[in-house]
Design a protein around this motif. Structure first.
Motif, PDB file in Angstrom:
ATOM      1  N   PRO A 121      69.900  40.340  71.292  1.00 22.89           N
ATOM      2  CA  PRO A 121      70.064  41.897  71.530  1.00 22.89           C
ATOM      3  C   PRO A 121      68.481  42.227  71.122  1.00 22.89           C
ATOM      4  O   PRO A 121      67.874  41.724  70.509  1.00 22.89           O
ATOM      5  N   GLN A 122      68.016  43.608  71.482  1.00 21.35           N
ATOM      6  CA  GLN A 122      66.798  44.085  71.426  1.00 21.35           C
ATOM      7  C   GLN A 122      66.748  44.269  69.909  1.00 21.35           C
ATOM      8  O   GLN A 122      67.436  45.192  69.372  1.00 21.35           O
ATOM      9  N   VAL A 123      65.510  43.954  69.041  1.00 21.65           N
ATOM     10  CA  VAL A 123      65.455  44.543  67.670  1.00 21.65           C
ATOM     11  C   VAL A 123      64.688  45.856  67.776  1.00 21.65           C
ATOM     12  O   VAL A 123      63.421  45.882  68.184  1.00 21.65           O
ATOM     13  N   LEU A 124      65.570  46.755  67.198  1.00 23.00           N
ATOM     14  CA  LEU A 124      64.849  48.195  66.969  1.00 23.00           C
ATOM     15  C   LEU A 124      63.751  48.181  65.919  1.00 23.00           C
ATOM     16  O   LEU A 124      62.712  48.904  66.201  1.00 23.00           O
ATOM     17  N   TRP A 125      64.178  47.685  64.841  1.00 22.72           N
ATOM     18  CA  TRP A 125      63.362  47.802  63.646  1.00 22.72           C
ATOM     19  C   TRP A 125      64.108  46.519  62.658  1.00 22.72           C
ATOM     20  O   TRP A 125      65.106  46.030  62.734  1.00 22.72           O
ATOM     21  N   VAL A 170      67.290  42.851  56.792  1.00 24.65           N
ATOM     22  CA  VAL A 170      68.138  43.631  57.983  1.00 24.65           C
ATOM     23  C   VAL A 170      67.372  43.872  59.070  1.00 24.65           C
ATOM     24  O   VAL A 170      66.185  43.886  59.063  1.00 24.65           O
ATOM     25  N   LEU A 171      68.284  43.810  60.176  1.00 25.38           N
ATOM     26  CA  LEU A 171      67.545  44.150  61.583  1.00 25.38           C
ATOM     27  C   LEU A 171      68.549  45.044  61.895  1.00 25.38           C
ATOM     28  O   LEU A 171      69.891  45.060  61.806  1.00 25.38           O
ATOM     29  N   ALA A 172      67.775  46.074  62.779  1.00 20.84           N
ATOM     30  CA  ALA A 172      68.654  47.254  63.378  1.00 20.84           C
ATOM     31  C   ALA A 172      68.389  46.756  64.803  1.00 20.84           C
ATOM     32  O   ALA A 172      67.378  46.655  65.554  1.00 20.84           O
ATOM     33  N   LEU A 173      69.764  46.489  65.625  1.00 24.72           N
ATOM     34  CA  LEU A 173      69.609  45.923  66.987  1.00 24.72           C
ATOM     35  C   LEU A 173      70.288  47.091  67.951  1.00 24.72           C
ATOM     36  O   LEU A 173      71.100  47.802  67.642  1.00 24.72           O
ATOM     37  N   ALA A 174      69.727  47.244  69.075  1.00 30.35           N
ATOM     38  CA  ALA A 174      70.291  47.938  70.046  1.00 30.35           C
ATOM     39  C   ALA A 174      71.661  47.616  70.715  1.00 30.35           C
ATOM     40  O   ALA A 174      71.655  46.440  70.686  1.00 30.35           O
ATOM     41  N   ALA A 175      72.235  48.540  71.181  1.00 28.81           N
ATOM     42  CA  ALA A 175      73.514  48.042  71.711  1.00 28.81           C
ATOM     43  C   ALA A 175      73.183  47.423  72.797  1.00 28.81           C
ATOM     44  O   ALA A 175      72.213  47.453  73.655  1.00 28.81           O
ATOM     45  N   VAL A 176      74.290  46.562  73.104  1.00 28.49           N
ATOM     46  CA  VAL A 176      74.063  45.359  74.176  1.00 28.49           C
ATOM     47  C   VAL A 176      74.861  45.953  75.451  1.00 28.49           C
ATOM     48  O   VAL A 176      75.985  46.376  75.361  1.00 28.49           O
ATOM     49  N   GLU A 198      76.620  38.381  85.387  1.00 36.16           N
ATOM     50  CA  GLU A 198      75.756  37.930  84.301  1.00 36.16           C
ATOM     51  C   GLU A 198      75.777  38.149  83.105  1.00 36.16           C
ATOM     52  O   GLU A 198      76.370  38.984  82.592  1.00 36.16           O
ATOM     53  N   VAL A 199      75.244  37.437  82.262  1.00 29.82           N
ATOM     54  CA  VAL A 199      75.260  37.520  80.783  1.00 29.82           C
ATOM     55  C   VAL A 199      74.162  38.380  80.358  1.00 29.82           C
ATOM     56  O   VAL A 199      73.002  38.230  80.647  1.00 29.82           O
ATOM     57  N   THR A 200      74.639  39.726  79.682  1.00 29.63           N
ATOM     58  CA  THR A 200      73.794  40.679  79.316  1.00 29.63           C
ATOM     59  C   THR A 200      73.218  40.518  77.929  1.00 29.63           C
ATOM     60  O   THR A 200      72.307  41.062  77.373  1.00 29.63           O
ATOM     61  N   GLY A 201      73.813  39.718  77.021  1.00 32.94           N
ATOM     62  CA  GLY A 201      73.746  39.436  75.592  1.00 32.94           C
ATOM     63  C   GLY A 201      74.515  38.784  74.945  1.00 32.94           C
ATOM     64  O   GLY A 201      75.699  38.717  75.295  1.00 32.94           O
ATOM     65  N   VAL A 202      73.925  37.935  73.918  1.00 32.75           N
ATOM     66  CA  VAL A 202      74.921  37.296  72.992  1.00 32.75           C
ATOM     67  C   VAL A 202      74.531  37.696  71.488  1.00 32.75           C
ATOM     68  O   VAL A 202      73.393  37.784  71.247  1.00 32.75           O
ATOM     69  N   ILE A 203      75.458  38.182  70.635  1.00 29.76           N
ATOM     70  CA  ILE A 203      75.174  38.593  69.409  1.00 29.76           C
ATOM     71  C   ILE A 203      75.865  37.798  68.370  1.00 29.76           C
ATOM     72  O   ILE A 203      76.472  36.660  68.633  1.00 29.76           O
ATOM     73  N   ALA A 215      65.775  36.983  59.338  1.00 29.91           N
ATOM     74  CA  ALA A 215      65.112  37.433  60.241  1.00 29.91           C
ATOM     75  C   ALA A 215      64.201  36.274  61.020  1.00 29.91           C
ATOM     76  O   ALA A 215      64.093  36.284  62.210  1.00 29.91           O
ATOM     77  N   ALA A 216      63.997  35.249  60.139  1.00 26.47           N
ATOM     78  CA  ALA A 216      63.392  34.063  60.740  1.00 26.47           C
ATOM     79  C   ALA A 216      64.141  33.310  61.900  1.00 26.47           C
ATOM     80  O   ALA A 216      63.856  32.841  62.960  1.00 26.47           O
ATOM     81  N   ARG A 217      65.430  33.254  61.484  1.00 21.41           N
ATOM     82  CA  ARG A 217      66.490  32.655  62.501  1.00 21.41           C
ATOM     83  C   ARG A 217      66.507  33.665  63.515  1.00 21.41           C
ATOM     84  O   ARG A 217      66.341  32.931  64.908  1.00 21.41           O
ATOM     85  N   PHE A 218      66.578  34.846  63.640  1.00 18.40           N
ATOM     86  CA  PHE A 218      66.796  35.767  64.580  1.00 18.40           C
ATOM     87  C   PHE A 218      65.526  35.426  65.554  1.00 18.40           C
ATOM     88  O   PHE A 218      65.677  35.432  67.006  1.00 18.40           O
ATOM     89  N   CYS A 219      64.270  35.493  65.231  1.00 23.31           N
ATOM     90  CA  CYS A 219      63.088  35.297  66.102  1.00 23.31           C
ATOM     91  C   CYS A 219      63.112  34.025  66.902  1.00 23.31           C
ATOM     92  O   CYS A 219      62.620  34.010  67.957  1.00 23.31           O
ATOM     93  N   ARG A 220      64.015  32.935  66.389  1.00 27.15           N
ATOM     94  CA  ARG A 220      64.142  31.781  67.303  1.00 27.15           C
ATOM     95  C   ARG A 220      64.928  31.620  68.396  1.00 27.15           C
ATOM     96  O   ARG A 220      65.302  30.544  68.804  1.00 27.15           O
ATOM     97  N   ILE A 221      65.899  32.548  68.515  1.00 28.89           N
ATOM     98  CA  ILE A 221      67.113  32.638  69.248  1.00 28.89           C
ATOM     99  C   ILE A 221      66.306  32.522  70.755  1.00 28.89           C
ATOM    100  O   ILE A 221      65.775  33.346  71.316  1.00 28.89           O
ATOM    101  N   PRO A 222      66.980  31.345  71.445  1.00 30.42           N
ATOM    102  CA  PRO A 222      66.488  31.204  72.839  1.00 30.42           C
ATOM    103  C   PRO A 222      67.205  31.840  74.004  1.00 30.42           C
ATOM    104  O   PRO A 222      66.801  31.881  75.004  1.00 30.42           O
ATOM    105  N   VAL A 223      68.208  32.741  73.710  1.00 30.22           N
ATOM    106  CA  VAL A 223      69.143  32.994  74.654  1.00 30.22           C
ATOM    107  C   VAL A 223      69.659  34.491  74.401  1.00 30.22           C
ATOM    108  O   VAL A 223      70.323  34.498  73.582  1.00 30.22           O
ATOM    109  N   ALA A 224      69.380  35.331  75.283  1.00 31.03           N
ATOM    110  CA  ALA A 224      69.999  36.672  75.378  1.00 31.03           C
ATOM    111  C   ALA A 224      70.361  37.447  73.975  1.00 31.03           C
ATOM    112  O   ALA A 224      71.329  37.835  74.008  1.00 31.03           O
TER     113      ALA A 224
END
Length: 214
Positions: A16-20, A25-31, A132-137, A5-14
């Motif tokens: 995906p939305q974190v649901l919980w 473990v992270l639950a991510l919204a569809a991109v 446009e770029v809508t997300g990077v996973i 989770a600590a790595r995910f929080c630092r992502i600076p580009v696009a």
């Protein structure tokens, strides 16, 4: 999708939305949008989408460095040598094909100024809608690394799109080093792909990338 989770929080580009979040473990919204393309298949994405992908990569590389390191040059070179030996010893690829690409890959094994890299910027990890770029996973391999490695993985098997990506990136890049990373990545990936039931010999995939260097 599971990530620190600590790595995910630092992502600076696009990202995906974190649901919980319940570490690790992270639950991510569809991109939204569609993947930029697939290795071995023609990309239907517009040139503008590829330009936008290059611009997104540049934004990532301009971000502050993450605290965790990437692989060292010695580690990369050691793995490359081991994989090349395995490919030849087991008769997976012709020795001249491996030797030629090992020689090309040498250009990637040079000192670089580390940047925030995605680490596995395959086409299927970049989503676009129009221009446009809508997300990077899949940021599990994010680390301090070589900027040209990200650009190489993004364009692996799609050399015809390199000009668009570089235009979006907006900086001078050494194309020979990008081609070197194409060879290096393909050489080190073949064994894992075979062992995990992927067909690396399919048209446009890793073996064709290696053949293109002959």
């Amino acid at each position: 999708m599971i990530k620190p989770a600590a790595r995910f929080c630092r992502i600076p580009v696009a990202p995906p939305q974190v649901l919980w979040r319940k570490p690790p473990v992270l639950a991510l919204a569809a991109v939204p949008g569609t993947a930029l393309g697939r290795l071995g298949e023609p990309s239907t994405a517009s040139p503008a989408a590829w330009v936008a992908a290059g611009a997104a990569v540049r934004k990532l590389h301009d971000a502050p460095l993450p605290p965790w390191p990437g692989q060292s040059l010695d580690e990369i070179a050691s793995r490359l040598d081991g994989e090349c030996e395995w490919l030849v010893t087991n008769g997976v690829l012709p020795a001249d094909l491996v030797t030629r690409n090992r020689r090309v890959a040498e250009a990637a094994l040079r000192p670089w100024t580390p940047v925030f890299t995605h680490g596995d910027l395959r086409l299927t990890h970049v989503f676009v809608d129009g221009g446009e770029v809508t997300g990077v996973i899949d940021w599990s391999e994010a680390n301090r690394g070589d900027a040209l490695y990200d650009l190489a993985i993004l364009t692996l098997g799609h050399e015809e799109r390199l000009g668009d990506v570089v235009a979006g990136y907006g900086a001078d890049v050494d194309l020979d080093v990008i081609r070197a990373w194409w060879s290096l990545r393909s050489l080190v990936a073949v064994r894992w792909l075979i062992e995990n039931d992927f067909d690396t010999f399919s048209p446009g995939c890793e073996v064709d990338v290696l053949r293109a260097r002959l």
